[in-house]
Motif scaffolding. Structure first.
Motif, PDB file in Angstrom:
ATOM      1  N   ARG A  75       1.500  35.228  28.524  1.00  0.00           N
ATOM      2  CA  ARG A  75       1.717  36.310  29.490  1.00  0.00           C
ATOM      3  C   ARG A  75       1.367  37.667  28.870  1.00  0.00           C
ATOM      4  O   ARG A  75       0.785  38.540  29.538  1.00  0.00           O
ATOM      5  CB  ARG A  75       3.183  36.304  29.930  1.00  0.00           C
ATOM      6  CG  ARG A  75       3.535  37.362  30.946  1.00  0.00           C
ATOM      7  CD  ARG A  75       2.793  37.118  32.233  1.00  0.00           C
ATOM      8  NE  ARG A  75       3.215  38.063  33.258  1.00  0.00           N
ATOM      9  CZ  ARG A  75       2.588  38.216  34.406  1.00  0.00           C
ATOM     10  NH1 ARG A  75       1.488  37.492  34.677  1.00  0.00           N
ATOM     11  NH2 ARG A  75       3.033  39.073  35.298  1.00  0.00           N
ATOM     12  N   GLU A  86       8.145  26.138  23.596  1.00  0.00           N
ATOM     13  CA  GLU A  86       7.366  26.182  24.829  1.00  0.00           C
ATOM     14  C   GLU A  86       7.466  27.549  25.499  1.00  0.00           C
ATOM     15  O   GLU A  86       6.452  28.100  25.974  1.00  0.00           O
ATOM     16  CB  GLU A  86       7.867  25.091  25.785  1.00  0.00           C
ATOM     17  CG  GLU A  86       7.609  23.664  25.294  1.00  0.00           C
ATOM     18  CD  GLU A  86       8.222  22.640  26.233  1.00  0.00           C
ATOM     19  OE1 GLU A  86       8.871  23.081  27.228  1.00  0.00           O
ATOM     20  OE2 GLU A  86       8.084  21.437  25.977  1.00  0.00           O
ATOM     21  N   GLU A  87       8.699  28.152  25.500  1.00  0.00           N
ATOM     22  CA  GLU A  87       8.886  29.456  26.133  1.00  0.00           C
ATOM     23  C   GLU A  87       8.123  30.541  25.378  1.00  0.00           C
ATOM     24  O   GLU A  87       7.506  31.444  25.981  1.00  0.00           O
ATOM     25  CB  GLU A  87      10.383  29.811  26.164  1.00  0.00           C
ATOM     26  CG  GLU A  87      10.717  31.088  26.903  1.00  0.00           C
ATOM     27  CD  GLU A  87      10.429  30.960  28.392  1.00  0.00           C
ATOM     28  OE1 GLU A  87      10.197  32.016  29.031  1.00  0.00           O
ATOM     29  OE2 GLU A  87      10.450  29.819  28.911  1.00  0.00           O
ATOM     30  N   ARG A  98      12.178  23.478  23.466  1.00  0.00           N
ATOM     31  CA  ARG A  98      12.144  24.340  24.653  1.00  0.00           C
ATOM     32  C   ARG A  98      11.783  25.785  24.277  1.00  0.00           C
ATOM     33  O   ARG A  98      11.003  26.453  24.959  1.00  0.00           O
ATOM     34  CB  ARG A  98      13.493  24.313  25.377  1.00  0.00           C
ATOM     35  CG  ARG A  98      13.752  22.992  26.101  1.00  0.00           C
ATOM     36  CD  ARG A  98      14.874  23.163  27.112  1.00  0.00           C
ATOM     37  NE  ARG A  98      16.146  23.523  26.480  1.00  0.00           N
ATOM     38  CZ  ARG A  98      17.039  22.641  26.014  1.00  0.00           C
ATOM     39  NH1 ARG A  98      16.771  21.337  26.129  1.00  0.00           N
ATOM     40  NH2 ARG A  98      18.156  23.053  25.474  1.00  0.00           N
ATOM     41  N   LEU A  99      12.375  26.309  23.179  1.00  0.00           N
ATOM     42  CA  LEU A  99      12.071  27.669  22.752  1.00  0.00           C
ATOM     43  C   LEU A  99      10.614  27.812  22.348  1.00  0.00           C
ATOM     44  O   LEU A  99       9.979  28.844  22.610  1.00  0.00           O
ATOM     45  CB  LEU A  99      12.974  28.070  21.580  1.00  0.00           C
ATOM     46  CG  LEU A  99      14.455  28.278  21.921  1.00  0.00           C
ATOM     47  CD1 LEU A  99      15.260  28.520  20.652  1.00  0.00           C
ATOM     48  CD2 LEU A  99      14.636  29.442  22.886  1.00  0.00           C
ATOM     49  N   ARG A 156       4.571  30.394  26.342  1.00  0.00           N
ATOM     50  CA  ARG A 156       4.310  30.996  27.656  1.00  0.00           C
ATOM     51  C   ARG A 156       4.335  32.528  27.579  1.00  0.00           C
ATOM     52  O   ARG A 156       3.506  33.208  28.204  1.00  0.00           O
ATOM     53  CB  ARG A 156       5.351  30.518  28.678  1.00  0.00           C
ATOM     54  CG  ARG A 156       5.139  29.072  29.115  1.00  0.00           C
ATOM     55  CD  ARG A 156       5.922  28.786  30.393  1.00  0.00           C
ATOM     56  NE  ARG A 156       7.367  28.957  30.173  1.00  0.00           N
ATOM     57  CZ  ARG A 156       8.175  27.980  29.756  1.00  0.00           C
ATOM     58  NH1 ARG A 156       7.661  26.782  29.456  1.00  0.00           N
ATOM     59  NH2 ARG A 156       9.453  28.173  29.597  1.00  0.00           N
ATOM     60  N   LEU A 157       5.319  33.100  26.804  1.00  0.00           N
ATOM     61  CA  LEU A 157       5.394  34.545  26.680  1.00  0.00           C
ATOM     62  C   LEU A 157       4.151  35.122  26.008  1.00  0.00           C
ATOM     63  O   LEU A 157       3.653  36.184  26.408  1.00  0.00           O
ATOM     64  CB  LEU A 157       6.640  34.942  25.888  1.00  0.00           C
ATOM     65  CG  LEU A 157       7.983  34.741  26.599  1.00  0.00           C
ATOM     66  CD1 LEU A 157       9.132  35.063  25.656  1.00  0.00           C
ATOM     67  CD2 LEU A 157       8.071  35.615  27.848  1.00  0.00           C
TER      68      LEU A 157
END
Length: 484
Positions: free
Chosen positions: A79, A71-72, A68-69, A75-76
């Motif tokens: 962004r 993937e985050e 999960r980390l 995404r960051l």
């Protein structure tokens, strides 16, 4: 022999039995130990299996969180890249906007023939000039209206206050007439060879005039307190009928106490008349003594009560604390009760006296500033000045001649009282005679003559007066004993 063999066989059998029991017990203990070993081993195996299962679960959970980390983070980063692109676009747009603004300003400057700074300064100068002109016009108009309205309002307040308090003022004389029931009393007042009248004048410091006027004698003295004390003394003597030197001294002491009581009553009446709160007893008593004093022929206590009313009315019209202003006006001349005893102006003496007896700083300042010796800094001080001027300046309120006469007599007593050994000084006969009482244990006959000569010389050098002034130094020795 057989018995011995039998005993040995029996002993061997017993020992074998004991060994068998010991071996059996040891075997049982070994079995129990082995069973406990097996149970412990099984329990350890189970615990290890549970720990391995929990560790496997934790590793699986950590793997899921790591995914999960990851993937985050992805995404960051995506962004962040998008924001960097937008920031670059904004920088480009800002640069384009600055270029357009510069081009627009250059176009405006070319059209106007001025730079931006010059145009701004020109606008500011025009605005300032217009504002100054309008402000000057407004200020002049406001000043004109304020001056006209202020003068009109001040006249209305002062005139209204004086009209609402229109009282009569009677200039007090320095002579009190005392009626007699019969002419025979004059002889008793004079006494054998004039001893009673001499004792009366020596004790009271008041000149007793006995002339041919029927049914009347006169008490003459510039000090109204002293004159009132003498009047009460003479009244009590005539009513009692016993008139002799010892009785005169006794009645005079009673009269002094009565005058003190009347002074306290006068001070309390002044507070009641002005509607003020209570004051310290010494302030009330000192205020009451002013009922017997005059200033330019105007009764000082009446002047103070009138000033308090005027000041209170003006304060009410102006929305100021009426009680504080009236209190300051009522006490502004209290120093006149002590100015003949303490060096300094009555304003300074009165302010210090009020400060010692707990009056507020506003009242003390109004007292010391009411004659302009101190610059008035509060509205209470200004209103006290105005009320004092209104009360004293009314037509017929004061007479200069009486005040000058009283000042001259007070100065006569001050000159004589300044010499060592003098106990009492009385200015009598309208200032034509000064009687100086000296202490016989401190002043001998020779020194008494020196005092008389020095006083006469100082009076002649300092004062201006018609005719001549007689200086009489009295040195009297008394011996008193009591028969028991």
């Amino acid at each position: 022999m057989k018995i011995a063999m039998t005993v040995g066989s029996a002993a061997s059998v017993g020992l074998a039995g004991v060994l068998c029991v010991v071996l059996a017990a040891s075997w049982l203990m070994i079995r129990r130990w082995r069973a406990a070993q097996r149970r412990a081993t099984a329990e350890a195996d189970r615990a290890r299996e549970r720990s391995e299962a929990q560790a496997a679960q934790l590793r699986a959970e950590l793997d899921r969180r790591e995914d999960r980390l990851t993937e985050e983070l992805t995404r960051l980063r995506t962004r962040e890249a998008e924001l960097a692109e937008r920031a670059a676009e904004l920088d480009t747009l800002r640069a384009a906007a600055r270029r357009l603004e510069s081009e627009r300003l250059r176009a405006v400057e070319l059209a106007a023939g001025l730079t931006v700074g010059q145009a701004r300064a020109e606008l500011v100068r025009a605005a300032e000039a217009e504002a100054e002109r309008e402000a000057a016009v407004a200020v002049r108009e406001i000043e004109r209206r304020a001056k006209a309205e202020g003068e009109q309002r001040a006249r209305e307040i002062i005139v209204g206050s004086i009209q609402r308090l229109a009282g009569e003022q009677t200039a007090e004389a320095v002579i009190t007439s005392f009626p007699l029931a019969s002419e025979d009393l004059k002889g008793r007042i004079i006494g054998r060879e004039g001893r009673n009248i001499r004792a009366f004048e020596a004790v009271t410091g008041v000149n007793l005039i006995v002339d041919d006027t029927p049914g009347l004698v006169q008490l003459s003295c510039f000090d109204p307190v002293r004159r009132e004390t003498a009047r009460l003394t003479l009244e009590a003597l005539v009513a009692d009928g016993r008139i002799h030197p010892a009785r005169i001294e006794e009645i005079h002491e009673r009269s002094r106490a009565e005058v003190e009581r009347l002074c306290v009553r006068a001070g309390e009446d002044a507070l009641l008349a002005t509607g003020l709160d209570t004051m310290q007893p010494e302030l009330v008593r000192t205020l009451g003594t002013l009922r017997y004093r005059t200033s330019y022929g105007q009764n000082v206590l009446g002047h103070l009560v009138e000033s308090a009313h005027i000041a209170g009315m003006m304060a009410a019209e102006l929305g100021v604390d009426r009680g504080l202003v009236a209190r300051a006006a009522l006490l502004h001349d209290i120093g006149k009760a002590m100015s003949h005893e303490v060096a300094g102006s009555h304003a300074a003496v009165g302010a210090e006296f009020a400060r010692r007896h707990g009056e507020s700083a506003e009242v003390v300042h109004a007292i010391e500033a009411h004659h302009g010796e101190v610059e008035p800094r509060t509205v209470e001080a200004v209103l006290t000045q105005a009320a004092d001027a209104c009360s004293a300046g009314r037509p017929g309120a004061r007479r200069e001649s009486v005040e000058s006469y009283v000042r001259r007599l007070e100065r006569l007593e001050e000159i004589a009282g300044a010499h060592a050994g003098v106990s009492k000084v009385f200015a009598m006969q309208a200032g034509r005679e000064v009687r100086v009482m000296v202490q016989p244990e401190l002043v001998d006959d020779l020194r008494a003559q020196v005092i008389a000569r020095e006083v006469a010389k100082q009076v002649a050098d300092e004062l201006t007066y018609p005719g001549q002034i007689r200086i009489t130094v009295v040195r009297e020795s008394r011996a008193t004993e009591f028969a028991r």
